[in-house]
Write a protein that holds these residues in place. Sequence first.
Motif, PDB file in Angstrom:
ATOM      1  N   LEU A 115       3.716 -44.194  19.015  1.00 10.73           N
ATOM      2  CA  LEU A 115       3.088 -43.399  17.955  1.00 10.73           C
ATOM      3  C   LEU A 115       4.052 -42.688  17.183  1.00 10.73           C
ATOM      4  O   LEU A 115       4.136 -42.456  15.986  1.00 10.73           O
ATOM      5  CB  LEU A 115       1.817 -42.701  18.331  1.00 10.73           C
ATOM      6  CG  LEU A 115       0.849 -43.113  19.157  1.00 10.73           C
ATOM      7  CD1 LEU A 115      -0.387 -42.436  19.903  1.00 10.73           C
ATOM      8  CD2 LEU A 115       0.461 -44.404  18.364  1.00 10.73           C
ATOM      9  N   GLU A 116       4.965 -41.907  17.765  1.00  6.72           N
ATOM     10  CA  GLU A 116       6.020 -41.268  17.079  1.00  6.72           C
ATOM     11  C   GLU A 116       6.867 -41.948  16.457  1.00  6.72           C
ATOM     12  O   GLU A 116       7.266 -41.618  15.135  1.00  6.72           O
ATOM     13  CB  GLU A 116       6.894 -40.357  18.346  1.00  6.72           C
ATOM     14  CG  GLU A 116       7.759 -39.320  17.346  1.00  6.72           C
ATOM     15  CD  GLU A 116       8.356 -38.549  18.634  1.00  6.72           C
ATOM     16  OE1 GLU A 116       7.762 -38.209  19.958  1.00  6.72           O
ATOM     17  OE2 GLU A 116       9.433 -38.036  18.665  1.00  6.72           O
ATOM     18  N   GLY A 117       7.053 -43.277  16.962  1.00  2.00           N
ATOM     19  CA  GLY A 117       7.981 -44.164  16.227  1.00  2.00           C
ATOM     20  C   GLY A 117       7.117 -44.413  14.904  1.00  2.00           C
ATOM     21  O   GLY A 117       7.826 -44.455  13.881  1.00  2.00           O
ATOM     22  N   HIS A 118       5.757 -44.808  14.676  1.00  2.00           N
ATOM     23  CA  HIS A 118       5.023 -44.959  13.576  1.00  2.00           C
ATOM     24  C   HIS A 118       5.383 -43.733  12.598  1.00  2.00           C
ATOM     25  O   HIS A 118       5.427 -44.108  11.397  1.00  2.00           O
ATOM     26  CB  HIS A 118       3.504 -45.185  13.923  1.00  2.00           C
ATOM     27  CG  HIS A 118       3.403 -46.571  14.124  1.00  2.00           C
ATOM     28  ND1 HIS A 118       3.643 -47.742  13.380  1.00  2.00           N
ATOM     29  CD2 HIS A 118       2.601 -47.253  15.449  1.00  2.00           C
ATOM     30  CE1 HIS A 118       3.130 -48.857  13.934  1.00  2.00           C
ATOM     31  NE2 HIS A 118       2.486 -48.624  15.078  1.00  2.00           N
ATOM     32  N   LEU A 119       5.279 -42.593  13.006  1.00  2.69           N
ATOM     33  CA  LEU A 119       5.302 -41.378  12.149  1.00  2.69           C
ATOM     34  C   LEU A 119       6.787 -41.768  11.420  1.00  2.69           C
ATOM     35  O   LEU A 119       7.179 -41.246  10.391  1.00  2.69           O
ATOM     36  CB  LEU A 119       5.314 -40.148  12.782  1.00  2.69           C
ATOM     37  CG  LEU A 119       3.900 -39.860  13.297  1.00  2.69           C
ATOM     38  CD1 LEU A 119       3.988 -38.502  14.047  1.00  2.69           C
ATOM     39  CD2 LEU A 119       2.801 -39.833  12.431  1.00  2.69           C
ATOM     40  N   TYR A 120       7.884 -41.896  12.230  1.00  2.82           N
ATOM     41  CA  TYR A 120       9.195 -41.831  11.806  1.00  2.82           C
ATOM     42  C   TYR A 120       9.566 -43.046  10.986  1.00  2.82           C
ATOM     43  O   TYR A 120      10.720 -43.320  10.423  1.00  2.82           O
ATOM     44  CB  TYR A 120      10.237 -41.813  12.996  1.00  2.82           C
ATOM     45  CG  TYR A 120      10.292 -40.176  13.297  1.00  2.82           C
ATOM     46  CD1 TYR A 120      11.208 -39.435  12.669  1.00  2.82           C
ATOM     47  CD2 TYR A 120       9.692 -39.777  14.317  1.00  2.82           C
ATOM     48  CE1 TYR A 120      11.392 -38.193  12.949  1.00  2.82           C
ATOM     49  CE2 TYR A 120       9.853 -38.440  14.663  1.00  2.82           C
ATOM     50  CZ  TYR A 120      10.784 -37.688  14.081  1.00  2.82           C
ATOM     51  OH  TYR A 120      10.847 -36.269  14.254  1.00  2.82           O
ATOM     52  N   ALA A 121       8.707 -44.090  10.934  1.00  2.00           N
ATOM     53  CA  ALA A 121       8.842 -45.116   9.669  1.00  2.00           C
ATOM     54  C   ALA A 121       9.182 -44.573   8.356  1.00  2.00           C
ATOM     55  O   ALA A 121       9.473 -45.209   7.639  1.00  2.00           O
ATOM     56  CB  ALA A 121       7.675 -46.233   9.901  1.00  2.00           C
ATOM     57  N   ASN A 122       8.564 -43.204   8.338  1.00  2.00           N
ATOM     58  CA  ASN A 122       8.620 -42.681   7.182  1.00  2.00           C
ATOM     59  C   ASN A 122       9.861 -42.169   6.741  1.00  2.00           C
ATOM     60  O   ASN A 122      10.001 -41.640   5.569  1.00  2.00           O
ATOM     61  CB  ASN A 122       7.415 -41.625   6.848  1.00  2.00           C
ATOM     62  CG  ASN A 122       6.486 -42.278   6.704  1.00  2.00           C
ATOM     63  OD1 ASN A 122       5.882 -42.755   5.430  1.00  2.00           O
ATOM     64  ND2 ASN A 122       5.262 -42.344   7.484  1.00  2.00           N
ATOM     65  N   TRP A 123      10.999 -42.270   7.635  1.00  2.43           N
ATOM     66  CA  TRP A 123      12.140 -41.847   7.477  1.00  2.43           C
ATOM     67  C   TRP A 123      13.096 -42.971   7.100  1.00  2.43           C
ATOM     68  O   TRP A 123      14.343 -42.712   6.900  1.00  2.43           O
ATOM     69  CB  TRP A 123      12.675 -41.095   8.558  1.00  2.43           C
ATOM     70  CG  TRP A 123      12.441 -39.594   8.692  1.00  2.43           C
ATOM     71  CD1 TRP A 123      13.415 -38.581   8.295  1.00  2.43           C
ATOM     72  CD2 TRP A 123      11.256 -38.908   9.047  1.00  2.43           C
ATOM     73  NE1 TRP A 123      12.814 -37.317   8.371  1.00  2.43           N
ATOM     74  CE2 TRP A 123      11.372 -37.681   8.980  1.00  2.43           C
ATOM     75  CE3 TRP A 123      10.115 -39.221   9.430  1.00  2.43           C
ATOM     76  CZ2 TRP A 123      10.462 -36.549   9.198  1.00  2.43           C
ATOM     77  CZ3 TRP A 123       9.160 -38.350   9.501  1.00  2.43           C
ATOM     78  CH2 TRP A 123       9.258 -36.787   9.666  1.00  2.43           C
TER      79      TRP A 123
END
Length: 355
Positions: A115-123
Amino acid sequence: MKKKAILGIETSCDETALALVSGEGEQLTVEKSVVLSQVQEHAKYGGVVPEVAARQHLEAIFPMLEHEVPSDGAGIDAIAVTQGPGLAPALRIGVEVAKTLAWLWHKPLVPVSHLEGHLYANWLSDGKRAPEFPILALLVSGGHTELILMRGHGDFERLGETLDDAAGEAFDKVAKMLELSYPGGPAISKLAENGNPQAYDFPRGLLDRPDLNFSFSGLKTSVLYTLRKMNPKEQDEPRASYRREPLLPQVRQDIAASFQEAVVDVLIRKTKRAAQRVEPAALMLAGGVAANRALRARFEALASELGCPALIPDFQFATDNAAMIAAAGYFRAQDQRHFASPPALAANPNLEIAK
Ligand code: KG4
Ligand code: ZN
Protein backbone atom coordinates in the motif's frame (compact mmCIF):
# COMPACT_ATOMS: atom_id res chain seq x y z
CA MET A 1 21.14 11.98 0.45
CA LYS A 2 23.56 10.47 -2.05
CA LYS A 3 22.40 8.85 -5.29
CA LYS A 4 21.14 5.31 -4.72
CA ALA A 5 19.80 2.55 -6.96
CA ILE A 6 17.07 0.31 -5.57
CA LEU A 7 15.94 -3.01 -6.98
CA GLY A 8 12.18 -3.48 -6.43
CA ILE A 9 10.45 -6.86 -6.38
CA GLU A 10 6.66 -7.25 -6.35
CA THR A 11 4.71 -10.53 -6.31
CA SER A 12 1.78 -9.80 -3.98
CA CYS A 13 -1.00 -10.75 -6.39
CA ASP A 14 -1.11 -11.57 -10.08
CA GLU A 15 1.71 -9.48 -11.54
CA THR A 16 5.35 -10.51 -11.38
CA ALA A 17 7.32 -7.27 -11.40
CA LEU A 18 10.91 -6.09 -11.15
CA ALA A 19 12.21 -2.54 -11.32
CA LEU A 20 15.32 -0.51 -10.87
CA VAL A 21 14.78 3.01 -9.55
CA SER A 22 17.52 5.49 -8.79
CA GLY A 23 17.08 8.37 -6.44
CA GLU A 24 18.85 11.49 -5.34
CA GLY A 25 17.25 13.62 -2.67
CA GLU A 26 13.52 13.71 -3.39
CA GLN A 27 13.92 13.00 -7.12
CA LEU A 28 13.48 9.50 -8.47
CA THR A 29 14.17 8.05 -11.92
CA VAL A 30 12.78 4.76 -13.19
CA GLU A 31 15.72 3.05 -14.87
CA LYS A 32 13.76 -0.14 -15.60
CA SER A 33 10.33 -1.46 -14.85
CA VAL A 34 8.97 -4.76 -16.10
CA VAL A 35 5.61 -6.27 -15.27
CA LEU A 36 4.47 -9.70 -16.33
CA SER A 37 0.74 -9.98 -15.89
CA GLN A 38 -0.92 -13.33 -15.18
CA VAL A 39 -4.46 -12.08 -15.83
CA GLN A 40 -5.05 -14.43 -18.72
CA GLU A 41 -4.18 -17.39 -16.53
CA HIS A 42 -6.57 -16.28 -13.76
CA ALA A 43 -9.35 -15.16 -16.12
CA LYS A 44 -10.07 -18.87 -16.68
CA TYR A 45 -11.07 -19.13 -13.02
CA GLY A 46 -12.84 -15.75 -12.83
CA GLY A 47 -10.38 -14.43 -10.24
CA VAL A 48 -6.90 -14.88 -8.80
CA VAL A 49 -6.07 -18.38 -7.52
CA PRO A 50 -3.25 -17.95 -4.95
CA GLU A 51 -1.40 -21.20 -5.65
CA VAL A 52 -1.59 -20.63 -9.41
CA ALA A 53 -0.24 -17.10 -8.87
CA ALA A 54 2.69 -18.44 -6.81
CA ARG A 55 3.62 -20.99 -9.43
CA GLN A 56 3.50 -18.36 -12.16
CA HIS A 57 5.71 -15.99 -10.13
CA LEU A 58 8.19 -18.78 -9.62
CA GLU A 59 8.34 -19.52 -13.33
CA ALA A 60 8.63 -15.86 -14.31
CA ILE A 61 10.97 -14.34 -11.79
CA PHE A 62 14.29 -16.01 -12.61
CA PRO A 63 14.17 -15.37 -16.37
CA MET A 64 13.23 -11.78 -15.51
CA LEU A 65 16.15 -11.37 -13.12
CA GLU A 66 18.52 -12.93 -15.60
CA HIS A 67 17.38 -10.51 -18.27
CA GLU A 68 17.14 -7.31 -16.22
CA VAL A 69 19.68 -7.44 -13.39
CA PRO A 70 23.47 -7.98 -13.31
CA SER A 71 24.10 -11.39 -11.78
CA ASP A 72 26.52 -9.98 -9.20
CA GLY A 73 24.15 -7.15 -8.19
CA ALA A 74 26.63 -4.50 -9.40
CA GLY A 75 25.24 -0.97 -9.17
CA ILE A 76 22.40 -1.94 -6.83
CA ASP A 77 22.45 -0.32 -3.39
CA ALA A 78 19.47 -2.03 -1.76
CA ILE A 79 16.69 -4.51 -2.45
CA ALA A 80 13.10 -3.53 -1.71
CA VAL A 81 10.41 -6.18 -1.68
CA THR A 82 6.67 -6.27 -1.04
CA GLN A 83 6.27 -7.97 2.34
CA GLY A 84 2.46 -7.63 2.33
CA PRO A 85 -0.47 -7.27 2.21
CA GLY A 86 -1.39 -9.76 -0.48
CA LEU A 87 -1.76 -13.47 -1.14
CA ALA A 88 0.56 -15.45 1.14
CA PRO A 89 1.83 -18.01 -1.42
CA ALA A 90 2.40 -15.24 -3.98
CA LEU A 91 4.15 -12.87 -1.55
CA ARG A 92 6.47 -15.64 -0.38
CA ILE A 93 8.06 -16.01 -3.82
CA GLY A 94 9.17 -12.37 -4.00
CA VAL A 95 10.22 -12.27 -0.37
CA GLU A 96 12.34 -15.43 -0.61
CA VAL A 97 13.99 -14.26 -3.83
CA ALA A 98 14.76 -10.85 -2.29
CA LYS A 99 16.18 -12.47 0.85
CA THR A 100 18.43 -14.72 -1.20
CA LEU A 101 19.75 -11.87 -3.34
CA ALA A 102 20.36 -9.65 -0.29
CA TRP A 103 22.23 -12.45 1.44
CA LEU A 104 24.27 -13.33 -1.64
CA TRP A 105 25.13 -9.76 -2.60
CA HIS A 106 25.49 -8.41 0.97
CA LYS A 107 23.02 -5.61 0.21
CA PRO A 108 20.44 -4.08 2.54
CA LEU A 109 17.01 -5.70 2.40
CA VAL A 110 14.07 -3.31 2.75
CA PRO A 111 10.60 -4.78 3.28
CA VAL A 112 7.83 -2.55 1.94
CA SER A 113 4.06 -2.44 2.36
CA HIS A 114 2.33 -2.85 -0.98
CA LEU A 115 0.00 0.00 0.00
CA GLU A 116 2.88 2.33 0.77
CA GLY A 117 4.21 1.34 -2.65
CA HIS A 118 0.96 2.47 -4.29
CA LEU A 119 1.30 5.90 -2.66
CA TYR A 120 4.93 6.19 -3.81
CA ALA A 121 3.87 5.57 -7.43
CA ASN A 122 3.24 9.31 -7.27
CA TRP A 123 6.97 9.99 -6.95
CA LEU A 124 7.66 8.28 -10.27
CA SER A 125 6.49 10.88 -12.77
CA ASP A 126 9.54 12.20 -14.54
CA GLY A 127 10.09 15.91 -14.42
CA LYS A 128 7.33 16.67 -11.88
CA ARG A 129 8.16 18.35 -8.60
CA ALA A 130 8.25 16.08 -5.58
CA PRO A 131 4.95 16.18 -3.64
CA GLU A 132 4.71 18.41 -0.58
CA PHE A 133 3.37 17.28 2.79
CA PRO A 134 0.87 16.94 4.37
CA ILE A 135 -0.82 14.88 1.69
CA LEU A 136 -4.33 13.47 1.79
CA ALA A 137 -4.29 10.21 -0.17
CA LEU A 138 -7.21 8.25 -1.52
CA LEU A 139 -5.90 4.71 -1.92
CA VAL A 140 -8.19 2.55 -4.03
CA SER A 141 -7.07 -0.93 -5.06
CA GLY A 142 -8.47 -4.42 -5.45
CA GLY A 143 -8.05 -5.17 -1.76
CA HIS A 144 -8.15 -1.73 -0.08
CA THR A 145 -10.04 1.53 -0.01
CA GLU A 146 -8.54 3.97 2.46
CA LEU A 147 -8.15 7.66 3.13
CA ILE A 148 -4.65 8.24 4.46
CA LEU A 149 -3.03 11.36 5.82
CA MET A 150 0.65 11.33 4.96
CA ARG A 151 2.51 13.83 7.15
CA GLY A 152 5.97 12.92 5.87
CA HIS A 153 7.87 9.96 4.46
CA GLY A 154 6.70 6.84 6.27
CA ASP A 155 4.40 8.87 8.55
CA PHE A 156 0.84 7.75 7.88
CA GLU A 157 -2.51 8.05 9.62
CA ARG A 158 -5.52 6.15 8.35
CA LEU A 159 -8.55 8.44 8.44
CA GLY A 160 -11.07 6.02 6.97
CA GLU A 161 -11.38 2.66 5.28
CA THR A 162 -13.93 0.36 3.74
CA LEU A 163 -16.05 -1.66 6.12
CA ASP A 164 -16.68 -4.37 3.53
CA ASP A 165 -15.63 -4.59 -0.13
CA ALA A 166 -12.83 -2.51 -1.61
CA ALA A 167 -13.72 -0.26 -4.55
CA GLY A 168 -11.73 -2.42 -7.00
CA GLU A 169 -13.37 -5.55 -5.62
CA ALA A 170 -16.80 -3.99 -6.23
CA PHE A 171 -15.77 -3.26 -9.82
CA ASP A 172 -14.64 -6.88 -10.21
CA LYS A 173 -17.84 -8.33 -8.71
CA VAL A 174 -20.20 -6.14 -10.72
CA ALA A 175 -18.20 -7.01 -13.83
CA LYS A 176 -18.93 -10.68 -13.15
CA MET A 177 -22.64 -9.91 -12.86
CA LEU A 178 -22.41 -8.24 -16.27
CA GLU A 179 -20.55 -11.27 -17.59
CA LEU A 180 -17.40 -9.28 -18.23
CA SER A 181 -14.04 -10.97 -17.93
CA TYR A 182 -11.60 -10.58 -15.05
CA PRO A 183 -10.26 -8.05 -14.06
CA GLY A 184 -13.48 -6.11 -14.03
CA GLY A 185 -12.35 -2.53 -13.49
CA PRO A 186 -11.02 -1.79 -16.97
CA ALA A 187 -13.93 -3.71 -18.58
CA ILE A 188 -16.57 -1.73 -16.65
CA SER A 189 -14.95 1.62 -17.34
CA LYS A 190 -14.83 0.81 -21.05
CA LEU A 191 -18.49 -0.22 -21.07
CA ALA A 192 -19.40 2.88 -19.05
CA GLU A 193 -18.01 5.19 -21.74
CA ASN A 194 -21.21 4.75 -23.77
CA GLY A 195 -23.64 4.51 -20.86
CA ASN A 196 -25.79 7.01 -19.01
CA PRO A 197 -24.46 7.50 -15.46
CA GLN A 198 -27.86 8.80 -14.35
CA ALA A 199 -29.87 5.88 -15.72
CA TYR A 200 -29.95 4.03 -12.37
CA ASP A 201 -29.87 5.66 -8.97
CA PHE A 202 -27.63 3.20 -7.11
CA PRO A 203 -27.02 3.71 -3.36
CA ARG A 204 -24.08 5.75 -2.06
CA GLY A 205 -22.95 3.85 1.07
CA LEU A 206 -22.35 5.68 4.38
CA LEU A 207 -22.65 9.17 2.91
CA ASP A 208 -25.12 10.05 5.65
CA ARG A 209 -22.53 9.24 8.33
CA PRO A 210 -19.99 11.86 9.38
CA ASP A 211 -17.05 9.43 9.49
CA LEU A 212 -14.65 8.78 6.62
CA ASN A 213 -15.35 5.09 6.12
CA PHE A 214 -16.70 3.47 2.98
CA SER A 215 -19.09 0.62 2.18
CA PHE A 216 -19.69 -0.85 -1.24
CA SER A 217 -21.61 -4.03 -0.47
CA GLY A 218 -25.04 -2.32 -0.58
CA LEU A 219 -24.22 -0.91 -3.99
CA LYS A 220 -23.16 -4.32 -5.24
CA THR A 221 -26.39 -5.91 -3.96
CA SER A 222 -28.44 -3.16 -5.52
CA VAL A 223 -26.87 -3.87 -8.93
CA LEU A 224 -27.60 -7.58 -8.43
CA TYR A 225 -31.29 -6.92 -7.61
CA THR A 226 -31.62 -4.53 -10.54
CA LEU A 227 -30.36 -7.29 -12.82
CA ARG A 228 -32.64 -9.88 -11.26
CA LYS A 229 -35.70 -7.67 -11.70
CA MET A 230 -34.98 -7.59 -15.41
CA ASN A 231 -35.43 -11.33 -15.58
CA PRO A 232 -38.64 -12.33 -13.73
CA LYS A 233 -37.79 -16.03 -13.97
CA GLU A 234 -34.79 -15.46 -11.74
CA GLN A 235 -36.93 -14.05 -8.95
CA ASP A 236 -38.54 -17.44 -8.53
CA GLU A 237 -35.13 -19.07 -8.36
CA PRO A 238 -33.00 -16.63 -6.40
CA ARG A 239 -30.09 -19.07 -6.16
CA ALA A 240 -29.80 -19.41 -9.90
CA SER A 241 -27.10 -17.48 -11.77
CA TYR A 242 -27.84 -13.81 -12.35
CA ARG A 243 -29.45 -14.11 -15.77
CA ARG A 244 -30.11 -16.43 -18.60
CA GLU A 245 -31.28 -14.04 -21.27
CA PRO A 246 -28.72 -11.60 -22.67
CA LEU A 247 -29.06 -7.98 -21.58
CA LEU A 248 -29.50 -5.28 -24.20
CA PRO A 249 -26.16 -3.57 -24.87
CA GLN A 250 -27.57 -0.18 -23.82
CA VAL A 251 -28.80 -1.61 -20.51
CA ARG A 252 -25.37 -3.07 -19.72
CA GLN A 253 -23.69 0.21 -20.61
CA ASP A 254 -26.12 2.18 -18.44
CA ILE A 255 -25.66 -0.17 -15.49
CA ALA A 256 -21.86 0.03 -15.83
CA ALA A 257 -21.95 3.84 -16.07
CA SER A 258 -24.39 4.26 -13.16
CA PHE A 259 -22.42 1.85 -10.97
CA GLN A 260 -19.15 3.63 -11.77
CA GLU A 261 -20.80 6.98 -11.05
CA ALA A 262 -21.96 5.75 -7.62
CA VAL A 263 -18.45 4.52 -6.71
CA VAL A 264 -16.72 7.69 -7.93
CA ASP A 265 -19.32 9.92 -6.27
CA VAL A 266 -18.79 8.34 -2.84
CA LEU A 267 -14.99 8.35 -3.18
CA ILE A 268 -14.92 12.01 -4.16
CA ARG A 269 -17.41 13.20 -1.56
CA LYS A 270 -15.61 11.42 1.29
CA THR A 271 -12.24 12.73 0.07
CA LYS A 272 -13.69 16.24 0.05
CA ARG A 273 -14.97 15.80 3.60
CA ALA A 274 -11.54 14.56 4.72
CA ALA A 275 -9.77 17.44 2.96
CA GLN A 276 -11.98 19.99 4.70
CA ARG A 277 -10.93 18.49 8.04
CA VAL A 278 -7.20 18.11 7.53
CA GLU A 279 -6.48 20.91 5.03
CA PRO A 280 -3.72 19.08 3.12
CA ALA A 281 -1.07 20.70 0.90
CA ALA A 282 -1.95 18.19 -1.85
CA LEU A 283 -4.46 15.50 -2.76
CA MET A 284 -3.10 12.17 -3.92
CA LEU A 285 -4.79 9.31 -5.77
CA ALA A 286 -3.29 5.81 -5.65
CA GLY A 287 -4.00 2.11 -6.33
CA GLY A 288 -5.30 0.18 -9.33
CA VAL A 289 -8.63 2.02 -9.44
CA ALA A 290 -6.62 5.23 -9.97
CA ALA A 291 -6.42 4.00 -13.58
CA ASN A 292 -10.13 4.81 -13.91
CA ARG A 293 -10.56 7.85 -16.15
CA ALA A 294 -13.82 9.03 -14.60
CA LEU A 295 -12.25 8.96 -11.12
CA ARG A 296 -9.11 10.74 -12.31
CA ALA A 297 -11.17 13.53 -13.89
CA ARG A 298 -13.36 14.01 -10.80
CA PHE A 299 -10.31 13.91 -8.52
CA GLU A 300 -8.64 16.67 -10.50
CA ALA A 301 -11.81 18.72 -10.42
CA LEU A 302 -12.04 18.30 -6.64
CA ALA A 303 -8.44 19.41 -6.17
CA SER A 304 -8.96 22.55 -8.21
CA GLU A 305 -12.19 23.27 -6.31
CA LEU A 306 -10.17 23.01 -3.07
CA GLY A 307 -7.25 24.98 -4.52
CA CYS A 308 -4.57 22.35 -3.99
CA PRO A 309 -2.53 20.22 -6.41
CA ALA A 310 -3.77 16.79 -7.47
CA LEU A 311 -1.17 14.04 -7.59
CA ILE A 312 -2.29 11.23 -9.86
CA PRO A 313 -0.02 8.34 -10.86
CA ASP A 314 0.91 7.67 -14.48
CA PHE A 315 -1.32 4.89 -15.84
CA GLN A 316 1.57 2.42 -15.97
CA PHE A 317 2.30 2.97 -12.26
CA ALA A 318 -1.32 3.02 -11.01
CA THR A 319 -1.79 -0.75 -11.18
CA ASP A 320 0.67 -3.18 -9.61
CA ASN A 321 4.34 -2.70 -10.52
CA ALA A 322 7.73 -2.90 -8.83
CA ALA A 323 8.91 0.67 -9.50
CA MET A 324 6.50 1.88 -6.81
CA ILE A 325 7.97 -0.69 -4.39
CA ALA A 326 11.50 0.48 -5.20
CA ALA A 327 10.34 4.09 -4.71
CA ALA A 328 8.90 3.36 -1.26
CA GLY A 329 12.02 1.31 -0.51
CA TYR A 330 14.26 4.22 -1.49
CA PHE A 331 12.71 6.48 1.14
CA ARG A 332 12.60 3.73 3.78
CA ALA A 333 16.26 2.91 3.11
CA GLN A 334 17.22 6.37 4.41
CA ASP A 335 16.81 4.92 7.90
CA GLN A 336 18.81 1.78 8.60
CA ARG A 337 16.30 0.69 11.23
CA HIS A 338 14.10 -0.30 8.28
CA PHE A 339 16.60 -2.88 7.04
CA ALA A 340 15.61 -6.52 7.63
CA SER A 341 17.88 -9.45 8.26
CA PRO A 342 17.44 -11.93 5.37
CA PRO A 343 16.96 -15.05 7.52
CA ALA A 344 14.37 -13.31 9.71
CA LEU A 345 12.12 -11.69 7.09
CA ALA A 346 8.75 -13.36 6.43
CA ALA A 347 5.91 -12.41 4.11
CA ASN A 348 2.97 -10.89 5.99
CA PRO A 349 -0.32 -11.15 4.08
CA ASN A 350 -1.99 -8.79 6.57
CA LEU A 351 0.68 -6.11 6.77
CA GLU A 352 -0.86 -2.68 7.37
CA ILE A 353 0.36 0.68 6.24
CA ALA A 354 -0.79 2.66 9.22
CA LYS A 355 -2.49 2.29 12.55
O1 KG4 B 1 -3.67 -1.99 -7.17
P1 KG4 B 1 -4.10 -3.10 -8.03
O2 KG4 B 1 -3.44 -3.27 -9.36
O3 KG4 B 1 -3.99 -4.45 -7.24
C1 KG4 B 1 -4.25 -4.52 -5.88
O4 KG4 B 1 -3.36 -4.10 -5.09
O5 KG4 B 1 -5.37 -4.91 -5.54
O6 KG4 B 1 -5.67 -2.93 -8.23
C2 KG4 B 1 -6.40 -3.84 -8.95
C3 KG4 B 1 -7.82 -3.36 -8.97
C4 KG4 B 1 -8.77 -4.39 -9.57
O7 KG4 B 1 -9.88 -4.54 -8.72
C5 KG4 B 1 -9.15 -3.76 -10.89
O8 KG4 B 1 -10.44 -4.12 -11.32
C6 KG4 B 1 -9.07 -2.28 -10.55
O9 KG4 B 1 -7.93 -2.17 -9.74
N1 KG4 B 1 -8.89 -1.45 -11.75
C7 KG4 B 1 -9.81 -0.56 -12.17
C8 KG4 B 1 -9.33 -0.03 -13.39
N2 KG4 B 1 -8.13 -0.61 -13.66
C9 KG4 B 1 -7.88 -1.49 -12.64
N3 KG4 B 1 -10.99 -0.19 -11.63
C10 KG4 B 1 -11.70 0.73 -12.29
N4 KG4 B 1 -11.32 1.28 -13.47
C11 KG4 B 1 -10.15 0.93 -14.05
N5 KG4 B 1 -9.79 1.48 -15.21
ZN1 ZN C 1 -1.89 -3.16 -5.78
